[in-house]
Design a protein around this motif. Structure first.
Motif, PDB file in Angstrom:
ATOM      1  N   GLY A   1       0.811  -1.217   0.000  1.00 30.94           N
ATOM      2  CA  GLY A   1       0.000   0.000   0.000  1.00 30.94           C
ATOM      3  C   GLY A   1       0.841   1.260   0.000  1.00 30.94           C
ATOM      4  O   GLY A   1       0.464   2.281  -0.590  1.00 30.94           O
TER       5      GLY A   1
ATOM      6  N   SER B   1      -4.397  -0.803   3.051  1.00 31.93           N
ATOM      7  CA  SER B   1      -5.047   0.513   3.098  1.00 31.93           C
ATOM      8  C   SER B   1      -4.314   1.449   4.042  1.00 31.93           C
ATOM      9  O   SER B   1      -4.156   2.641   3.756  1.00 31.93           O
TER      10      SER B   1
ATOM     11  N   GLY C   1      -1.454   2.768   2.342  1.00 32.75           N
ATOM     12  CA  GLY C   1      -1.885   3.788   1.399  1.00 32.75           C
ATOM     13  C   GLY C   1      -2.180   5.115   2.073  1.00 32.75           C
ATOM     14  O   GLY C   1      -1.863   6.180   1.541  1.00 32.75           O
TER      15      GLY C   1
ATOM     16  N   GLN D   1      -8.138   6.067   0.926  1.00 30.46           N
ATOM     17  CA  GLN D   1      -7.589   4.925   1.659  1.00 30.46           C
ATOM     18  C   GLN D   1      -8.326   4.691   2.973  1.00 30.46           C
ATOM     19  O   GLN D   1      -8.529   3.545   3.382  1.00 30.46           O
TER      20      GLN D   1
END
Length: 435
Positions: free
Chosen positions: A22, A160, A163, A276
Motif C-alpha cells: 500500500g 489501506s 496507502g 484509503q
C-alpha cells in the motif's frame, strides 16, 4: 513456536508485506508529478506510461506457478517476497540517483517496470499465503476459529493503512523535499522489509503444505482445471469485463485538477488519504456485516455506485457543486478520493469468493491469475481511456469535452450489470472442503 505463535507471526509478516504494498503510492505520487512538471509529458502520455508500467502484473500466473513449484531450501513463499523486495530496492535507488541529474522517459519507464516486476512477485507470494491459510482453521486473539474473510480483511486493512500513510506523506513531501529524497526514503522501507523477510525461516511458520507435486507442468494443468470450473471461469470473466470495458480517465482528471483547477499536491495527497480511509472502513464493514452476504449483490451494488460517482463528476466538471457553494478542493478530497479507490472495493469480496472456490494445490497460481487478469483489464481500460479522451477532444489545456467523456465512462460502467448472473449468488461454507 506454538500454533498461536505461528498465527501471530504469519499475520505480522503478511501485515508488513501488504503495508509496504500500500505504501508504494508514496514514491508513485512523486513520479506522477515528476513526469508532469520535470519531464513535461501530456495527459495521454502520462496515462500510457502509468498503464504500461503495470505490464509486469500481467505475468502473475507465471510467478504463481513458479512459487508453487520451486522451493528454496524447503521454502517457497518468503524467498519470492525477498526477491521482490530486492528488485524494487534496486529500481528506486537507481531512479533516485538518476532523477537528481537527468533521466529520459524511456529510462525511467524501464526502472518503473522493474519495480513493478518486483512488486508483482512479492504480491503473488503474499496472496498465495493468504489463499492457503484461508482454507485452514486459524485462531483469533481469543483462540476461537475465524473465517476465511477475516484474513482477507486484515491484509486489506494493512494495505489501506500503507496507502493512508503513503498518500498523506507523499502530498506533503512533494512540496517539502526533492524527488530523490522521496525515492530514497521508500528504498529504506524496502530494505527493512528485505531484512525482516530473510531473517524468518518459512519452515518455522508451519504453513499449510502444498498439496501439489510434479513441477510446473502439473501446476499449469491444475490451474487449467480450476479455470474450467464454471463458477470460477464465469466469475473471473465478469470481473475482467467489468474493468476492461470501462475507460479510465485518471491522467486526464489529474491534469484537470492540477492545471484547470490549480489544486496543489497536498490537497491531492489528502484526497488519496481520504480514499484509503474509505478502503479501511470498507474492509471493516465487509468483515463485520457483508462477508456472508451474496457476492453477486455486493459486487453489483459496488458497480452501480461507481457509475453514480462518475455522473457526479459530470456535475462537478459542469460547476454545479461550485454554484452550490461547495469548494473544488472539498469535492476533490471527498468524492474524487472515494471514486479513485471505489473501483478496487469489489476485489475484496471477489478474493474471498475465489479463495473458497479454489481447488487445493493451486492457490498461488489461481490467485495470481485473478490478479493478473485484473491488472490486464485495468491496462486495457487505461488505453481505452486515452482513446476516449482523444475522441471527446480533451487535451492538456482544453477540457471542454470532459463531461461527455465522463458520461460515456458511466454508461460503460453500468453495462456489466446486465450479466451479473455470472457471479455465484451464494458461497457455501463447505465449498472449499468439497473441492
Amino acid at each position: 513456536m506454538g500454533e498461536k505463535g505461528n498465527w501471530k507471526m504469519i499475520k505480522w509478516l503478511l501485515g508488513m508485506g501488504y503495508w509496504v504494498q500500500g505504501l508504494r503510492c508514496f514514491p508513485w505520487l512523486a513520479v506522477i508529478f515528476y513526469l508532469k512538471d520535470s519531464l513535461k509529458v501530456d495527459p495521454s502520455t502520462l496515462q500510457i506510461l502509468q498503464n504500461s508500467a503495470a505490464l509486469p502484473m500481467v505475468a502473475k500466473p507465471l510467478y504463481g506457478v513458479v512459487s508453487d513449484s520451486f522451493y528454496f531450501r524447503a521454502q517457497h513463499r518468503l524467498p519470492y517476497i525477498a526477491l521482490g523486495a530486492i528488485l524494487q530496492l534496486l529500481s528506486w535507488v537507481a531512479v533516485a540517483i538518476l532523477a537528481s541529474s537527468s533521466i529520459s522517459v524511456s529510462i525511467l519507464s524501464f526502472f518503473l517496470l522493474l519495480s513493478n516486476l518486483g512488486a508483482s512477485i512479492a504480491e503473488v507470494a503474499n496472496d498465495a499465503i493468504v489463499a492457503e491459510i484461508s482454507k485452514q482453521p486459524t485462531f483469533s486473539k481469543k483462540g476461537q476459529s475465524s473465517s476465511a474473510g477475516g484474513l482477507q480483511s486484515f491484509v486489506w486493512m494493512a494495505s489501506s493503512l500503507g496507502g493512508v500513510i503513503g498518500n498523506l506523506a507523499g502530498g506533503v513531501a512533494i512540496e517539502k523535499f526533492s524527488t530523490r529524497t522521496i525515492f530514497l526514503t521508500f528504498s529504506s522501507v524496502l530494505t527493512v522489509q528485505l531484512l525482516i523477510t530473510i531473517l524468518v525461516d518459512e519452515r518455522s511458520l508451519n504453513l499449510p503444505k502444498n498439496q501439489s507435486s510434479g513441477g510446473m507442468k502439473k501446476q499449469f494443468a491444475q490451474l487449467a482445471n480450476a479455470l474450467c470450473k464454471p463458477d470460477i471461469a464465469y466469475s473471473i470473466g465478469w470481473l475482467v469485463a467489468s474493468y476492461a470495458m470501462v475507460p479510465v480517465l485518471t491522467g486526464t482528471l489529474f491534469f484537470y485538477q492540477t492545471e484547470a483547477l490549480e489544486i496543489d499536491s497536498s490537497v491531492l495527497g489528502i484526497s488519496k488519504v481520504f480514499g484509503q480511509v474509505g478502503m479501511l472502513f470498507w474492509s471493516y464493514v465487509y468483515n463485520k456485516r457483508l462477508k456472508t452476504a451474496s457476492p453477486r449483490k455486493v459486487i453489483s451494488a459496488l458497480q452501480a455506485t461507481m457509475a453514480v460517482f462518475m455522473v457526479s463528476d459530470v456535475l462537478f466538471v459542469n460547476k454545479l457543486y461550485q454554484q452550490m457553494g461547495v469548494p473544488d478542493s472539498v469535492y476533490v478530497v471527498v468524492f474524487s478520493g472515494l471514486l479513485e479507490v471505489l473501483i478496487f472495493f469489489k476485489i475484496l469480496p471477489f478474493s474471498v469468493l475465489i479463495a473458497q472456490l479454489c481447488p487445493p494445490g493451486c492457490e498461488g497460481s489461481l490467485m495470481a491469475f485473478v490478479m493478473s487478469a485484473i491488472a490486464l483489464a485495468m491496462i486495457v481500460g487505461g488505453y481505452f481511456g486515452v482513446a476516449l479522451a482523444s475522441f471527446v477532444g480533451v487535451t492538456g489545456n482544453d477540457f471542454s469535452g470532459l463531461p461527455r467523456g465522463l458520461l460515456i465512462q458511466a454508461a460503460c460502467t453500468i453495462i456489466p450489470l446486465f450479466w451479473s448472473s455470472w457471479i455465484p449468488d451464494l458461497i457455501k461454507p463447505d465449498v472449499a472442503k468439497k473441492e
